[in-house]
Structure formats: C-alpha cells, structure tokens
Design a protein around this motif. Sequence first.
Motif, PDB file in Angstrom:
ATOM      1  N   GLY A   1       0.869  -1.231   0.122  1.00  0.00           N
ATOM      2  CA  GLY A   1      -0.155   0.043  -0.250  1.00  0.00           C
ATOM      3  C   GLY A   1       0.949   1.070  -0.033  1.00  0.00           C
TER       4      GLY A   1
ATOM      5  N   LEU B   1      -6.828   3.163   1.444  1.00  0.00           N
ATOM      6  CA  LEU B   1      -6.559   1.827   0.944  1.00  0.00           C
ATOM      7  C   LEU B   1      -5.273   0.898   0.919  1.00  0.00           C
ATOM      8  CD1 LEU B   1      -8.320  -0.444  -0.648  1.00  0.00           C
ATOM      9  CD2 LEU B   1      -7.532   0.846  -2.981  1.00  0.00           C
ATOM     10  N   GLN B   2      -5.202   0.103   1.583  1.00  0.00           N
ATOM     11  CA  GLN B   2      -4.080  -0.780   1.411  1.00  0.00           C
ATOM     12  C   GLN B   2      -4.308  -2.191   1.009  1.00  0.00           C
ATOM     13  OE1 GLN B   2      -2.853  -0.647   5.515  1.00  0.00           O
ATOM     14  NE2 GLN B   2      -2.477   1.472   5.601  1.00  0.00           N
ATOM     15  N   VAL B   3      -3.219  -2.848   0.264  1.00  0.00           N
ATOM     16  CA  VAL B   3      -3.151  -3.973  -0.427  1.00  0.00           C
ATOM     17  C   VAL B   3      -2.265  -4.832  -0.192  1.00  0.00           C
ATOM     18  CG1 VAL B   3      -3.558  -5.376  -2.721  1.00  0.00           C
ATOM     19  CG2 VAL B   3      -4.791  -3.058  -2.397  1.00  0.00           C
TER      20      VAL B   3
ATOM     21  N   CYS C   1      -4.602 -12.358  -1.607  1.00  0.00           N
ATOM     22  CA  CYS C   1      -4.549 -10.867  -1.776  1.00  0.00           C
ATOM     23  C   CYS C   1      -5.629 -10.269  -0.650  1.00  0.00           C
ATOM     24  CB  CYS C   1      -4.944 -10.302  -3.063  1.00  0.00           C
ATOM     25  SG  CYS C   1      -5.375  -8.678  -3.487  1.00  0.00           S
TER      26      CYS C   1
ATOM     27  N   PHE D   1      -7.090  -6.737   1.531  1.00  0.00           N
ATOM     28  CA  PHE D   1      -7.093  -5.409   1.221  1.00  0.00           C
ATOM     29  C   PHE D   1      -7.926  -4.641   2.505  1.00  0.00           C
ATOM     30  CE2 PHE D   1     -11.015  -6.788  -0.866  1.00  0.00           C
ATOM     31  CZ  PHE D   1     -11.760  -5.829  -0.378  1.00  0.00           C
TER      32      PHE D   1
ATOM     33  N   VAL E   1      -6.865  -3.792  -6.901  1.00  0.00           N
ATOM     34  CA  VAL E   1      -8.081  -3.353  -5.857  1.00  0.00           C
ATOM     35  C   VAL E   1      -8.284  -1.779  -6.125  1.00  0.00           C
ATOM     36  CG1 VAL E   1      -9.125  -3.426  -3.741  1.00  0.00           C
ATOM     37  CG2 VAL E   1      -7.608  -5.156  -4.303  1.00  0.00           C
TER      38      VAL E   1
ATOM     39  N   HIS F   1      -4.844   0.583  -5.637  1.00  0.00           N
ATOM     40  CA  HIS F   1      -3.590   0.045  -5.356  1.00  0.00           C
ATOM     41  C   HIS F   1      -3.519  -1.370  -5.677  1.00  0.00           C
ATOM     42  CE1 HIS F   1      -2.278   3.572  -3.176  1.00  0.00           C
ATOM     43  NE2 HIS F   1      -3.406   3.298  -2.240  1.00  0.00           N
ATOM     44  N   HIS F   2      -2.149  -2.082  -5.761  1.00  0.00           N
ATOM     45  CA  HIS F   2      -2.104  -3.418  -6.433  1.00  0.00           C
ATOM     46  C   HIS F   2      -1.048  -4.139  -5.605  1.00  0.00           C
ATOM     47  CE1 HIS F   2       1.164  -1.644  -8.711  1.00  0.00           C
ATOM     48  NE2 HIS F   2       1.720  -2.798  -8.649  1.00  0.00           N
TER      49      HIS F   2
END
Length: 732
Positions: A26, A32-34, A52, A54, A122, A129-130
């Motif tokens: 992230g 937002l954090q992934v 994965c 999030f 996501v 983010h990815h």
Amino acid sequence: MATVGGQMDAWALRLGGLLLPLLFLGTAGSQLQVTTAPSSTARMGSGVLLQCRFDVGGPVALDSLWVTWYFWEEKVAWYEQGRRKELPRASLPLEKELESGDASLLLAVVTVSDEGLYRCVVGYRTQQHHGETILHLLAAPTISIPRKPVVADAETSLLCHVGRFYPKDVDVAWLRDGQVLKGFTRSSPQRNTHGTFNLTLTYTFTPAHSDSSSIFSCHVRHAALEQPIQEDVTLDILAGDQTGAVVGAVLGILIGAGATVAAAIYFWRKRKKGWAVSYNVPKVQGPDRCLLGQEVTLRCSMEGTFPEDVAVTWERIHSEDRTVPESAGDQESPEHQPLLPALPLGWRVTEERAGTHLTSSLTFTPTLQDDGARVRCVFLHEAERIREERVSPEIRVWARPQVSEIQVLPEWDPRDKVPFAVQLHNFYPREVPPIQWGWDGAGSWREDPTQIDKNADGTFTATSVWRVPSRSLTQPELRVRVCVQHGPGEPASERELSLRAAGLLRPPDVSKISQTEATATGKGVTLSCRITGHFPGELSVTWLRRRKGEATAVILRDGAECRVEPGTAVLARDGKSFQQETRLTCWTSRDKGAEYICRVGHLTLQTPIERSSTCHPHPLDQEVVSQPQALVPLQRVTTQPLPSGSYTKKLAIIPIKKRARKKENIHVESSDPHRMHTPAPSPVPDGKSYSVESELRLPPAGPEDDGVEYLCRVQHEAMQEPESRSSGRLRV
C-alpha cells in the motif's frame, strides 16, 4: 495429477485465513491498502490460492469496490459492483468474503502454463492499489528401471528413467551399495507435451558373478521432493556358456522351423538339478480404481518355460492385514507364508494357457469391505519347487456420486441471498469431488459442501449450497448451473435450473391509490401507491394523467406541475420478495377532475397493472385579499392584499391604474414612475399556507390624477379567475 485434497486445502486457506507471510504494497497515508504474498508454490495438477488482502479503513461497500486479477498482462478474473467474470479454472471470493477484505484468487488444476507473475488490483471509490505475487510450480519425479537379466563378462547398461519432473533442475546418480558410482552418464532433460521433463541415467559396465550380491540404486533429488527418492535393483546374472547354450538351442529350433527371430528374449532363471527353468511373472494387472458394484478383473500371468501342471491360486488379504509387503512372494519361503482365507463368495477364477503363456484372471464385484484389501496370485509346482507369487496393489473402491437436481432452500440466511443447493448421494470415499457453481454470463465459483453425512451402507451424502444476491437475479430465463467432477477420465455431472423453473418469480400486488391532505409545509397533494410481493425486485413505475373529457393519458415527469417518485425496491422480512412505494405530488389545480394513473410493469406480467384516482388539490381562500388603505394625495400609500391558504408560493400581484373617463387600464410596470414592491410569500402562523404584503408607492398626485383608481389584481393557479381590489378614486 490434481487431488481433491489439494483443492480443498486451498479453500481451507481462504476460509481459515491462514495467510502466508505478506508483503505490504500500500501507499503510506492512504486509506486503501493491499497486501499479497511475494511468491506462491503449487504442485502441478492441484489447486492453489493466491493471497490478496485489502483494507479500506472501515466496512467495505461492495458498490464502491472493484477487483481485477492479471496474469502478466491478461485479465483472468474481475469483480465490479456485483458483476463478475472469470476465466476457466479461476475464481474470486464470494461477496461475503470480499466484504471482509479477501480478494484472493483460486486457481484449480494448475499446469506449467500457469506459472508466472500475477497482479491483484483493488479499487475503492477514488483509490487504487495493487500487489504482485509470483507462482512457482513443482512436479515430483518418478523413477523407472527396466528389469532384465544380464550376462556375466558381457558389457551391459543399467538404465534409470527419471520422468515427469518440474522444474528441470534435478540431481541424479547411480549408487552401488550406497556409494556413488563413477562413469555414469545422463541425457539432457527432454520436455513433455504437458511441460514436465524426462531424462535417462545410464551406467555401462561389465558385470561379474560377484555383482549379483550388490544393490544398484537410482538416487534422485528434486525441489518437489521433501526427501530424496531412489529405486533399488539387484542383478540376475546368467553364466555366459549356459546362456549361449540355451539361446543357441532356441535359435536352432526356430531356424530349423524356418522362423525369423524378430525380438530379443529375456529370461528369469530358476535352477533345478543342473538345468534351467526360465520364466517371467509380471506384476498383477488391474484397474487403479474399482467402481463400487461394477464387476472388475485382475490378471496374473507366467511367461516362458515352465511345467504344464503349474497350479494357480488366488488369495484375498484383508484390508486390516497390512503386514504383508507387496514383494513378499520374492522374499519369503513357502513355509513362512501366512495362511489366508479362501476367496469370498462370488469371486471366480479362470485360466487361459497358450504355449508359453499361462494367464489367470480373478473376477469379482467389489464392495466397501474390499477397499484397501489386496489379493495374492500364487503359481505353484511342488515337484519342481516352483512357488511364484505376486501381491496386487491395494484395491481402491470408489462410488460415483448421484447428483440431485438443483433446489432452492426454504430458509434464506442471509435473507438478501438466494440459497441454491445440490446433494451428492452415495459416493465413496469421503473426499468430495470438486463442485463448480456458475450462471449465465458469469464465471464459476468452487463451493465446499456445507454438510457431509455417512450413510448406513458406508457411503456418504453431501450438500453444497451456493448463495446468490437477490438483486443479481433479474432475468426469468437466467440459469444457475452446477458441475460435479468425478475424477480423471470420468464424465462430469451437470445440472441447471432457471429462475422460472425454480418458482422464484412472483408478480407484484398493487394497492389502490391513496391521497394525503395538503402537507404542512405547502408541498402539494400527494398520491401514493404501494407495491408488494414481487420477485425479482426490478419493475417499472409510470404515472400518467388523463384530463377530463380527454381519451388519452399522458406520461408525467418531474417538472413545474408535479414531482414523480418511483420508489426503491426493498427486501421483505423473509427475503423472498420485494416491496416499494411510489408517489406523485401534484403542484397544480388547473386539472381539477383529471384522472391520475399508476402503471406498474414487471417481467412476470404480460400486461402492466394500473390503478387510478382523481386528484383534488386544496383550494386557495379567495376572500382574504385586503382592501387598500385610504390614499392621501401627494403621499405614498400601501395596499395590502393578503392571500392565504395557498399550498404553493407561486402568486402574481399586478397593480393596475384606471384613469377617469377612460376605458383602458394601465399595468403599473417597473419602468413606470410609480413603484411597486412585492416580497416573497411567507408562511402564516398556522403553517398551512402562505401570505404576502405588496406595497404600491405613489408619487405626489397632480391634477391629471384626479379620479384615478388603482386596482390590485391577484392571480393564483387555485383561482378560476383573477381577483381584484380597488383603492377607490383619488380626489386631488
């Protein structure tokens, strides 16, 4: 190959939340954090879960979420606002898991072509983010050593075929009595069609009789193995002179008969009083799995030179007797063989003798009691001291599940999802075959059974439930499908059910139109209609008006005359139907006596349902416009018309000037030297209507104003005709 257990383990990871070490991807300070695992490892043919997770800093609103998985640059699965699509063998979590922050990707039956970089992207509201993870695949090697007799003092080669391994890096060696031999060679790895590799390890030497006491081993190390594997072999060495005599005699007979020798002949050798009895007894042949209740045949054969009166017997080893090794026939003497029971009733043995071949077949119909059992085939000749036996691999009994039709369960929990269920009856063993759910226009989802029960006969019954959001089911011919895989080489069982056949479709009930009184805030008269009991929730609502004396009704839309509120469908308490309320607010009374129609359309209706009513707006009190106060020459005066009881603020006050002895009236405009001020209407104390006070300021009167009369004219949509009040004639 893939195992059901491997796929179930992947789902256990998802459901249990046993995450691999995660790499944070992230952005600092972002809501937002992934997070993803840097890498994942899977065995070929099994399933794998690519993690994965999030976090959006609070509850997840699915209508603001989208998830996309890429394999390199190719999309493999994506979800957005209740809609999803997945390529074959890939599936995303259910919405309940997405709400918990789980966007992991499940891949079923992975192959070499699935190895590489995966990216989980996501998006939530305005953020994106990815995370990335690399999938590594493993396939464990197998060992195969061709068995054949060798001749003393003649060069020979031992071959070890190492196959079906991945990746291609492998450590192989020939050992003799546990010590690494020198001088062996290995071929370059050759790729198979499915991506794995094969190679051959060769050791060439000239054996002596003393080598028969040594154990030669093919030893293999590979990343897919927890520990090295090896296969051992001992040499059956024939004396050079005896071998030549036997082969020469055989060749002499064949040549004397005019035959052509087309292939090499290998012999296993047993000694008896100085002459050789040469024969071969391969392993017991039969299917890897035996279908419950379906007849199966095992075969055991003896090939070569042996007495004609060799007897063949079969014995059954119970599944609980695990102490007899498969190679017992090669290691134990007859006097140490355990006494075994006779064959079960219904098992039958047949023999076929043809020249140098003796084949014995055992035919039986397996039951669950045979699962895990073994059978022993024994070739016996007491006089020649021949006893050869082979023990079969374990009999693996299985029963194909009987798959029921898809049904909708009566209890809906949670109530906003429709539970579709299928039952698998009478399968064996307990491991449930893979179950894939899906529907038209969408991908498929793997579901674990919610319940597994053991039946009285030892088989099992399982129930799988797939819950679909009610709002996603909008088409009567939409079909829910389930596919049950039975195993390699077995056809899958498929079932499907349309919404129409499921009995989910329900037409709406539409109430009569109700009319409220004028609202306290002056918002007009409201007509309402209640719609209940329909499924699915989507329907069309149209309000129409048919004026008095007209044959055609016109569609009403939001505007100056009215406001249309179609309403929003909400779930009923049991979740099995929807309900909503629609409203029409009338702003005008010019259509007194008009008919208002509520028209409701739904996919279960061939003709829309209509309800009608007449709107009666609350009229304006027309007797409250005050007389202007007395006018004094050369002074400003104020007229105070006070219309009240109006349910709308729209009101027109027009001052008019009438000159004496002239018929025409003059509207007092803003450009006139006279000045008029009319503020915005304000609510009266009772809160049910509005009033307004208008000022007409007159300039000092001159001689020309003698006999002039001023009128205050009031226009309002609730009044059939404008109303006027006079100031009386001015006298100068």
